[in-house]
Design an enzyme around this catalytic site. Structure first.
Site, PDB file in Angstrom:
ATOM      1  N   CYS A 161      -3.521  13.185  12.911  1.00  0.00           N
ATOM      2  CA  CYS A 161      -4.327  11.971  12.769  1.00  0.00           C
ATOM      3  C   CYS A 161      -4.195  11.170  14.052  1.00  0.00           C
ATOM      4  O   CYS A 161      -3.495  11.575  14.974  1.00  0.00           O
ATOM      5  CB  CYS A 161      -3.901  11.167  11.548  1.00  0.00           C
ATOM      6  SG  CYS A 161      -2.407  10.265  11.776  1.00  0.00           S
ATOM      7  N   ARG A 178      -8.540  -0.018   4.573  1.00  0.00           N
ATOM      8  CA  ARG A 178      -7.614   0.954   3.978  1.00  0.00           C
ATOM      9  C   ARG A 178      -6.331   0.271   3.530  1.00  0.00           C
ATOM     10  O   ARG A 178      -5.663   0.744   2.612  1.00  0.00           O
ATOM     11  CB  ARG A 178      -7.253   2.037   4.999  1.00  0.00           C
ATOM     12  CG  ARG A 178      -8.408   2.927   5.356  1.00  0.00           C
ATOM     13  CD  ARG A 178      -7.944   4.088   6.176  1.00  0.00           C
ATOM     14  NE  ARG A 178      -6.956   4.887   5.431  1.00  0.00           N
ATOM     15  CZ  ARG A 178      -6.473   6.030   5.835  1.00  0.00           C
ATOM     16  NH1 ARG A 178      -6.864   6.541   6.970  1.00  0.00           N
ATOM     17  NH2 ARG A 178      -5.592   6.690   5.118  1.00  0.00           N
ATOM     18  N   ARG A 203       1.867  14.528  13.238  1.00  0.00           N
ATOM     19  CA  ARG A 203       2.326  14.306  11.861  1.00  0.00           C
ATOM     20  C   ARG A 203       2.406  15.586  11.015  1.00  0.00           C
ATOM     21  O   ARG A 203       1.683  15.751  10.024  1.00  0.00           O
ATOM     22  CB  ARG A 203       1.463  13.245  11.176  1.00  0.00           C
ATOM     23  CG  ARG A 203       1.498  11.929  11.910  1.00  0.00           C
ATOM     24  CD  ARG A 203       0.732  10.865  11.214  1.00  0.00           C
ATOM     25  NE  ARG A 203       1.451  10.265  10.103  1.00  0.00           N
ATOM     26  CZ  ARG A 203       0.916   9.355   9.294  1.00  0.00           C
ATOM     27  NH1 ARG A 203      -0.326   8.975   9.459  1.00  0.00           N
ATOM     28  NH2 ARG A 203       1.622   8.853   8.317  1.00  0.00           N
ATOM     29  N   ASP A 257       5.019   0.254  11.801  1.00  0.00           N
ATOM     30  CA  ASP A 257       3.775  -0.317  11.263  1.00  0.00           C
ATOM     31  C   ASP A 257       3.582  -1.786  11.646  1.00  0.00           C
ATOM     32  O   ASP A 257       2.562  -2.384  11.300  1.00  0.00           O
ATOM     33  CB  ASP A 257       3.735  -0.176   9.729  1.00  0.00           C
ATOM     34  CG  ASP A 257       3.518   1.264   9.302  1.00  0.00           C
ATOM     35  OD1 ASP A 257       3.152   2.095  10.150  1.00  0.00           O
ATOM     36  OD2 ASP A 257       3.724   1.562   8.106  1.00  0.00           O
ATOM     37  N   LYS A 284       0.838  -1.213   0.000  1.00  0.00           N
ATOM     38  CA  LYS A 284       0.000   0.000   0.000  1.00  0.00           C
ATOM     39  C   LYS A 284       0.867   1.255   0.000  1.00  0.00           C
ATOM     40  O   LYS A 284       0.654   2.165  -0.795  1.00  0.00           O
ATOM     41  CB  LYS A 284      -0.897   0.005   1.248  1.00  0.00           C
ATOM     42  CG  LYS A 284      -1.609   1.344   1.440  1.00  0.00           C
ATOM     43  CD  LYS A 284      -2.279   1.479   2.790  1.00  0.00           C
ATOM     44  CE  LYS A 284      -1.366   1.781   3.936  1.00  0.00           C
ATOM     45  NZ  LYS A 284      -1.430   3.108   4.532  1.00  0.00           N
ATOM     46  N   ASN A 285       1.837   1.294   0.915  1.00  0.00           N
ATOM     47  CA  ASN A 285       2.579   2.547   1.090  1.00  0.00           C
ATOM     48  C   ASN A 285       3.525   2.846  -0.068  1.00  0.00           C
ATOM     49  O   ASN A 285       4.035   3.953  -0.175  1.00  0.00           O
ATOM     50  CB  ASN A 285       3.331   2.542   2.428  1.00  0.00           C
ATOM     51  CG  ASN A 285       2.360   2.754   3.580  1.00  0.00           C
ATOM     52  OD1 ASN A 285       1.203   3.125   3.353  1.00  0.00           O
ATOM     53  ND2 ASN A 285       2.815   2.503   4.795  1.00  0.00           N
TER      54      ASN A 285
HETATM   55  C1  EPZ Z   1       4.863   6.645   6.271  1.00  0.00           C
HETATM   56  O1  EPZ Z   1       4.246   7.763   6.873  1.00  0.00           O
HETATM   57  C2  EPZ Z   1       3.812   5.563   6.197  1.00  0.00           C
HETATM   58  N1  EPZ Z   1       2.676   6.031   5.422  1.00  0.00           N
HETATM   59  C3  EPZ Z   1       3.361   5.191   7.611  1.00  0.00           C
HETATM   60  O2  EPZ Z   1       2.446   4.119   7.506  1.00  0.00           O
HETATM   61  C4  EPZ Z   1       4.580   4.739   8.404  1.00  0.00           C
HETATM   62  O3  EPZ Z   1       4.185   4.473   9.720  1.00  0.00           O
HETATM   63  C5  EPZ Z   1       5.653   5.828   8.396  1.00  0.00           C
HETATM   64  O4  EPZ Z   1       5.981   6.185   7.019  1.00  0.00           O
HETATM   65  C6  EPZ Z   1       6.947   5.422   9.088  1.00  0.00           C
HETATM   66  O5  EPZ Z   1       7.468   4.274   8.476  1.00  0.00           O
HETATM   67  C7  EPZ Z   1       2.714   6.020   4.097  1.00  0.00           C
HETATM   68  O6  EPZ Z   1       3.711   5.662   3.471  1.00  0.00           O
HETATM   69  C8  EPZ Z   1       1.481   6.433   3.385  1.00  0.00           C
HETATM   70  P1  EPZ Z   1       7.341   9.804   8.283  1.00  0.00           P
HETATM   71  P2  EPZ Z   1       4.969   9.193   6.829  1.00  0.00           P
HETATM   72  O7  EPZ Z   1       7.339  11.078   7.533  1.00  0.00           O
HETATM   73  O8  EPZ Z   1       5.717   9.311   5.584  1.00  0.00           O
HETATM   74  C9  EPZ Z   1       7.543  13.169  11.686  1.00  0.00           C
HETATM   75  C10 EPZ Z   1       0.395   3.000   7.819  1.00  0.00           C
HETATM   76  O9  EPZ Z   1      -0.185   2.484   8.804  1.00  0.00           O
HETATM   77  N2  EPZ Z   1       7.500  14.188  10.607  1.00  0.00           N
HETATM   78  O10 EPZ Z   1       8.464   8.861   8.068  1.00  0.00           O
HETATM   79  O11 EPZ Z   1       3.937  10.197   7.147  1.00  0.00           O
HETATM   80  C11 EPZ Z   1       6.261  12.367  11.804  1.00  0.00           C
HETATM   81  O12 EPZ Z   1       5.269  13.069  12.529  1.00  0.00           O
HETATM   82  C12 EPZ Z   1       1.079   4.340   7.922  1.00  0.00           C
HETATM   83  O13 EPZ Z   1       0.434   2.453   6.701  1.00  0.00           O
HETATM   84  C13 EPZ Z   1       7.663  15.523  10.917  1.00  0.00           C
HETATM   85  O14 EPZ Z   1       7.825  15.914  12.080  1.00  0.00           O
HETATM   86  O15 EPZ Z   1       5.963   9.035   8.063  1.00  0.00           O
HETATM   87  C14 EPZ Z   1       6.761  11.102  12.464  1.00  0.00           C
HETATM   88  O16 EPZ Z   1       6.869  11.313  13.851  1.00  0.00           O
HETATM   89  C15 EPZ Z   1       0.880   4.968   9.263  1.00  0.00           C
HETATM   90  N3  EPZ Z   1       7.638  16.433   9.894  1.00  0.00           N
HETATM   91  C16 EPZ Z   1       8.169  10.941  11.879  1.00  0.00           C
HETATM   92  O17 EPZ Z   1       8.516  12.208  11.350  1.00  0.00           O
HETATM   93  C17 EPZ Z   1       7.472  16.062   8.591  1.00  0.00           C
HETATM   94  O18 EPZ Z   1       7.455  16.939   7.717  1.00  0.00           O
HETATM   95  C18 EPZ Z   1       8.289   9.922  10.748  1.00  0.00           C
HETATM   96  O19 EPZ Z   1       7.226  10.137   9.828  1.00  0.00           O
HETATM   97  C19 EPZ Z   1       7.324  14.712   8.293  1.00  0.00           C
HETATM   98  C20 EPZ Z   1       7.336  13.776   9.316  1.00  0.00           C
END
Ligand code: EPZ
Length: 419
Positions: A116, A398, A121, A306, A22-23
């Protein structure tokens, strides 16, 4: 609203076909915005999220059709470069359209996604990366308005911490920027490599994906391409944990061994047998209870956030006490109170959950809160005595293609109850 009913106690035996990730699929679909030629994506999972993103891409002018697990996307023209709040709030990954719209169209207006269930996030790293590529960004009334009247230009981006989404977003914008872009402290997840492979098949010049430094030489335009989505490592890990917890012997067909090494290490420590085989990965449960084992979530190649909820479900019936530390998201233990309703013993202390394994869980009515949390309740239901009913299964839809059918084919007593 549909619910899922499970009568626990059956071992899982057989094989589970692993769907496309999915991701990864969501970011690959977005790549259609970058080219006026067709993009053909194979092994495409059919999920609520991919259907939802289809609607958003059609809103921009893409034609999208499906034949089995092959999706064809064709964005001859960008007819509309605005992604409204109603479309973005339902799925955060839709924010990743901003960079590609900007790269192809010179301007875009995309709603900020908001928080969320699993945490705040923010998208600050996404915006900083686009600014480093020359985007002029303004935030007004909950929207990001971005302009690059003379096109994007290559730049140097150093991420202060690893972000999967921001790394992908920067890649999706930089492929059409003038000159060279370097991304430092980039995410190394298999989905990043998959995106680079697809973009390169479209004529982009991306190197270093899978390492912490990604270099992109911008090109003037991208062509069409055909690409197969990488098998879903999170779905793989989920069924591996289901088999290790419920008992049995399951072949995860098409699973990629090296994409889940952190989990294999922990599962072996807990006493399950995992083996790489032709065509996938086999998981054989231990006789008796798993041994309590600790995990700490980390960016890839560390233990994935995840898979944390599913691992916690496994540990609720393990022998001993395990410590589960979540370091990626600040609020990702919402499954714990639901597991406790089934008799699990969990002590939450900030970003740590101390799980003391019990001999048996008891079936109960529980509520899904997010995608991975809900599938942890399915795992708990498979091993619990009696009947478990999981509400709000739209969370499961989802991200898990054919969940009940895949588990039922391995002997689980599971059904969807339509409302
Ligand atoms: C991706 O989310 C995945 N989603 C998530 O899967 C997954 O948990 C996550 O990566 C970590 O592996 C998709 O690919 C659609 P991040 P993403 O940016 O890209 C912080 C699922 O269940 N952050 O790596 O949003 C953030 O808040 C989902 O399938 C900032 O502070 O994750 C988090 O604490 C849930 N500022 C950390 O970084 C930013 O601009 C890592 O988030 C971006 C992120």
């Amino acid at each position: 609203m549909d619910s899922i009913k499970i009568r626990g106690g059956q071992e899982l035996k057989g094989s589970v076909p692993i769907s496309g990730a999915k991701n990864s699929a969501l970011k690959l679909m977005v790549a259609t915005i970058l080219s006026d030629e067709p993009l053909i994506l194979g092994r495409m999972p059919d999920l609520a999220d991919t259907r939802f993103l289809t609607t958003l891409l059609q809103h921009f002018g893409a034609e999208v059709s499906r034949d089995g697990d092959t999706m064809r996307l064709h964005t001859q023209r960008i007819e509309n470069a605005e992604a409204p709040y109603d479309l973005v709030r339902k799925m955060r990954a839709s924010f990743n359209v901003l960079g590609p719209l900007l790269a192809r169209n010179g301007e875009a207006r995309v709603s900020l996604p908001g928080g969320c269930a699993i945490g705040a996030r923010p998208v600050d790293l996404h915006l900083k990366a686009l600014e480093a590529l020359g985007a002029e960004i303004e935030l007004t009334e909950g929207y990001v308005e971005a302009k690059a009247p003379k096109g994007l230009q290559g730049g140097q981006v150093t991420f202060p911490f690893v972000s999967v989404g921001a790394t992908e977003h920067a890649m999706l914008a930089a492929v059409l920027a003038r000159g060279e872009t370097t991304l430092e402290n980039a995410a190394r997840e298999p989905e990043i490599v998959d995106l680079a492979d697809c973009l390169n098949a479209m004529g982009a010049k991306v190197s270093g994906a899978g390492s912490a430094t990604i270099t992109i030489q911008g090109v003037g335009s991208l062509s069409g391409a055909a690409h197969a989505v990488v098998p879903d490592r999170i779905e793989t890990g989920t069924y591996a944990l289901a088999a290790a917890t419920a008992g049995g012997d399951v072949l995860l067909k098409d699973a990629v061994w090296k994409h889940n090494e952190a989990l294999w290490d922990r599962l072996e420590k807990a006493g399950a047998a995992v083996a790489k085989e032709d065509g996938g990965v086999r998981v054989r449960a231990k006789r008796g209870r798993l041994a309590a084992t600790d995990i700490e979530t980390r960016p890839y190649p560390g233990f994935p956030t995840d898979e944390q909820a599913q691992f916690m479900a496994a540990m609720t019936v393990a022998d001993g006490r395990s410590v589960i530390r979540e370091t990626i998201f600040e609020n990702r233990f919402m499954h714990a109170p639901e597991l406790m309703r089934m008799g699990a013993k969990i002590d939450l202390r900030g970003n740590e959950a101390i799980v003391t394994g019990v001999e048996t869980l008891r079936g109960a009515q529980v509520m899904a809160t997010d995608l991975r949390a809900s599938v942890s309740l399915v795992i708990a239901g498979l091993v619990a005595a009696g009947e478990t009913t999981i509400g709000r299964v739209y969370h499961l839809d989802r991200g898990f293609e054919g969940l009940e059918a895949k588990l039922a084919a391995c002997g689980a007593d599971i059904e969807r109850v339509k409302d």
